[in-house]
Motif scaffolding. Structure first.
Motif, mmCIF file in Angstrom:
data_model
loop_
_atom_site.group_PDB
_atom_site.id
_atom_site.type_symbol
_atom_site.label_atom_id
_atom_site.label_comp_id
_atom_site.label_asym_id
_atom_site.label_seq_id
_atom_site.Cartn_x
_atom_site.Cartn_y
_atom_site.Cartn_z
ATOM 1 N N VAL A 140 0.843 -1.191 0.000
ATOM 2 C CA VAL A 140 0.000 0.000 0.000
ATOM 3 C C VAL A 140 0.880 1.243 0.000
ATOM 4 C CG1 VAL A 140 -0.203 -0.001 2.545
ATOM 5 C CG2 VAL A 140 -1.921 1.193 1.148
ATOM 6 N N LEU A 141 0.423 2.243 -0.729
ATOM 7 C CA LEU A 141 1.052 3.563 -0.767
ATOM 8 C C LEU A 141 -0.034 4.590 -0.510
ATOM 9 C CD1 LEU A 141 3.104 5.816 -1.573
ATOM 10 C CD2 LEU A 141 2.469 5.360 -3.957
ATOM 11 N N GLY A 142 0.158 5.430 0.498
ATOM 12 C CA GLY A 142 -0.837 6.447 0.800
ATOM 13 C C GLY A 142 -0.201 7.809 0.984
ATOM 14 N N PHE A 143 -0.954 8.840 0.625
ATOM 15 C CA PHE A 143 -0.492 10.219 0.800
ATOM 16 C C PHE A 143 -1.341 10.932 1.826
ATOM 17 C CE2 PHE A 143 -1.330 14.682 -0.535
ATOM 18 C CZ PHE A 143 -0.147 15.220 -0.035
ATOM 19 N N SER A 144 -0.704 11.633 2.757
ATOM 20 C CA SER A 144 -1.359 12.478 3.745
ATOM 21 C C SER A 144 -2.361 11.644 4.550
ATOM 22 C CB SER A 144 -2.008 13.680 3.048
ATOM 23 O OG SER A 144 -2.346 14.684 3.966
ATOM 24 N N MET A 145 -3.648 11.972 4.515
ATOM 25 C CA MET A 145 -4.635 11.155 5.215
ATOM 26 C C MET A 145 -4.573 9.713 4.743
ATOM 27 S SD MET A 145 -8.785 11.646 5.508
ATOM 28 C CE MET A 145 -9.110 10.995 3.856
ATOM 29 N N GLY A 146 -4.326 9.527 3.448
ATOM 30 C CA GLY A 146 -4.188 8.179 2.919
ATOM 31 C C GLY A 146 -2.979 7.462 3.481
ATOM 32 N N GLY A 147 -1.921 8.202 3.767
ATOM 33 C CA GLY A 147 -0.740 7.601 4.366
ATOM 34 C C GLY A 147 -0.998 7.136 5.783
ATOM 35 N N THR A 148 -1.688 7.948 6.558
ATOM 36 C CA THR A 148 -2.035 7.549 7.918
ATOM 37 C C THR A 148 -2.981 6.363 7.904
ATOM 38 O OG1 THR A 148 -1.679 9.792 8.742
ATOM 39 C CG2 THR A 148 -3.053 8.347 10.082
ATOM 40 N N THR A 149 -3.951 6.373 6.984
ATOM 41 C CA THR A 149 -4.851 5.234 6.832
ATOM 42 C C THR A 149 -4.076 3.967 6.501
ATOM 43 O OG1 THR A 149 -6.649 6.682 6.085
ATOM 44 C CG2 THR A 149 -6.825 4.350 5.533
ATOM 45 N N ALA A 150 -3.098 4.088 5.599
ATOM 46 C CA ALA A 150 -2.282 2.937 5.218
ATOM 47 C C ALA A 150 -1.562 2.356 6.431
ATOM 48 C CB ALA A 150 -1.269 3.337 4.150
ATOM 49 N N LEU A 151 -0.991 3.222 7.258
ATOM 50 C CA LEU A 151 -0.287 2.758 8.452
ATOM 51 C C LEU A 151 -1.248 2.073 9.423
ATOM 52 C CD1 LEU A 151 1.921 5.927 9.024
ATOM 53 C CD2 LEU A 151 2.756 3.672 8.313
ATOM 54 N N LEU A 152 -2.392 2.690 9.663
ATOM 55 C CA LEU A 152 -3.348 2.140 10.615
ATOM 56 C C LEU A 152 -3.825 0.753 10.212
ATOM 57 C CD1 LEU A 152 -5.550 5.296 11.278
ATOM 58 C CD2 LEU A 152 -4.152 4.111 12.982
ATOM 59 N N GLU A 153 -4.223 0.600 8.954
ATOM 60 C CA GLU A 153 -4.760 -0.693 8.530
ATOM 61 C C GLU A 153 -3.675 -1.753 8.459
ATOM 62 O OE1 GLU A 153 -7.174 -3.803 7.391
ATOM 63 O OE2 GLU A 153 -7.609 -1.919 8.442
ATOM 64 N N ALA A 154 -2.484 -1.365 8.000
ATOM 65 C CA ALA A 154 -1.399 -2.342 7.914
ATOM 66 C C ALA A 154 -1.043 -2.911 9.285
ATOM 67 C CB ALA A 154 -0.173 -1.714 7.268
ATOM 68 N N LEU A 155 -1.181 -2.111 10.327
ATOM 69 C CA LEU A 155 -0.862 -2.585 11.668
ATOM 70 C C LEU A 155 -1.768 -3.738 12.094
ATOM 71 C CD1 LEU A 155 -0.244 0.865 13.367
ATOM 72 C CD2 LEU A 155 1.450 -0.956 13.064
ATOM 73 N N ASP A 156 -2.978 -3.796 11.518
ATOM 74 C CA ASP A 156 -3.938 -4.840 11.885
ATOM 75 C C ASP A 156 -4.200 -5.841 10.764
ATOM 76 O OD1 ASP A 156 -4.449 -3.865 14.508
ATOM 77 O OD2 ASP A 156 -5.732 -2.306 13.669
ATOM 78 N N ASP A 157 -3.618 -5.632 9.597
ATOM 79 C CA ASP A 157 -3.889 -6.503 8.448
ATOM 80 C C ASP A 157 -2.570 -7.038 7.898
ATOM 81 O OD1 ASP A 157 -4.732 -7.774 6.152
ATOM 82 O OD2 ASP A 157 -6.201 -6.221 5.630
ATOM 83 N N PRO A 158 -2.169 -8.226 8.320
ATOM 84 C CA PRO A 158 -0.877 -8.768 7.881
ATOM 85 C C PRO A 158 -0.824 -9.109 6.398
ATOM 86 C CG PRO A 158 -2.111 -10.419 9.128
ATOM 87 C CD PRO A 158 -2.859 -9.129 9.257
ATOM 88 N N ARG A 159 -1.953 -9.018 5.691
ATOM 89 C CA ARG A 159 -1.926 -9.250 4.250
ATOM 90 C C ARG A 159 -1.137 -8.164 3.534
ATOM 91 N NH1 ARG A 159 -8.168 -9.632 2.812
ATOM 92 N NH2 ARG A 159 -8.132 -7.814 4.203
ATOM 93 N N LEU A 160 -1.016 -6.992 4.135
ATOM 94 C CA LEU A 160 -0.222 -5.910 3.555
ATOM 95 C C LEU A 160 1.237 -6.114 3.951
ATOM 96 C CD1 LEU A 160 -2.697 -2.987 4.221
ATOM 97 C CD2 LEU A 160 -1.959 -3.807 1.971
ATOM 98 N N LYS A 161 2.057 -6.443 2.973
ATOM 99 C CA LYS A 161 3.437 -6.827 3.232
ATOM 100 C C LYS A 161 4.424 -5.670 3.164
ATOM 101 C CE LYS A 161 2.076 -11.094 3.489
ATOM 102 N NZ LYS A 161 1.897 -11.727 4.819
#
Length: 283
Positions: A140-161
């Motif tokens: 996942v690649l996110g910018f600004s709010m999308g970047g924070t969203t990317a970090l939050l979901e990745a912390l709980d979703d191990p499918r994001l490598k």
């Protein structure tokens, strides 16, 4: 004394109005695309687990890996065309879509990463079911709010490598204090109260507190050195809080989101190299 009280009321009321505006931003129309832009794209429809329909585009993978690309606040998927093109040309499947309350997607409340996690989860569900994608090669690649969203979901979703976040904020509380802290709690608390009363779990939007929970999945942080919205001291703190493997690229002379404008070739190369090492074994 009465004058000070009146001033306090005015400041608080103004910041309540500001908070309501950032929870319900005006939608931006999609920029028109030429035939050559994301030429192999198809329309994508995502269904979130909380009942929303999100609309976007998908470019099929040619290397069995895929990356979700997330735009920032008050924008839409066309904000991230440079990034999508750079990755798709390198063979990655690319899914970009309008997050809730933006563009052509459902929803009228923007929660600054809280419920947007559901949007990203729906995107990962979509990619995991694709025949052209190996579900063990998702990033996942996110910018600004999308970047924070990317970090939050990745912390709980191990499918994001692999996670790349550009101009992200380390927590919603920290970002609010920085953006609205001119009068201290008098101007910060009305914003936080309004968000909480609207249903935003403000305290949950705090990826910096848990960055080591990525547990060995690579992290790339990107920021401009003259970014007034994502200041260096917050970005530096987030990088220090993260565990290895991690990388941090500061783009000289770049304001918020100006990485492609300031250093297009290096930006594209860094994205390609990061996801190649994380998803393709460096190939």
């Amino acid at each position: 004394m009465a004058g000070l009280l009146a001033l306090a009321v005015v400041i608080a009321a103004r910041n309540v109005r500001t908070a309501r505006a950032v929870l319900h931003p005006a939608r931006q129309a999609l920029k028109p695309l030429g035939d050559a832009t994301l030429a192999n794209r198809t329309d994508a429809v995502l269904r979130t687990r909380d009942g929303l329909t999100l609309r976007g585009w998908y470019v099929p993978s040619r290397n069995r890996a895929a990356v979700v690309v997330l735009h920032g606040f008050a924008e839409n998927r066309t904000q991230m065309l440079f990034e999508a093109e750079a990755l798709s040309r390198a063979g990655y499947g690319v899914l970009l879509f309008d997050s809730r309350g933006h563009g052509e997607s459902d929803g009228d409340l923007v929660t600054w990463g809280d419920r947007e996690r559901e949007d990203l989860r729906a995107a990962v569900d979509f990619l995991s079911a694709r025949a052209d994608v190996d579900p063990s090669r998702l990033g996942v690649l996110g910018f600004s709010m999308g970047g924070t969203t990317a970090l939050l979901e990745a912390l709980d979703d191990p499918r994001l490598k692999a996670v790349a976040a550009a101009g992200a904020y380390p927590s919603l509380v920290a970002d609010t204090r920085y953006s609205y802290g001119k009068w201290g709690p008098l101007s910060v608390q009305p914003v936080l109260w309004t968000m909480r009363l609207s249903g935003v779990d403000v305290d949950a939007v705090d990826p910096m507190a848990r960055l080591c929970d990525l547990k060995g999945r690579p992290l790339l942080l990107i920021n401009g050195d003259v970014d007034a919205y994502a200041p260096a001291f917050l970005q530096d703190a987030m990088f220090q809080a993260a565990c290895e493997p991690k990388a941090y690229w500061v783009v000289k002379g770049a304001h918020h989101g100006e990485y492609a404008k300031t250093a297009p070739e290096e930006y594209a190369r860094r994205l390609r190299d990061f996801f190649a090492a994380a998803l393709l074994g460096g190939s």
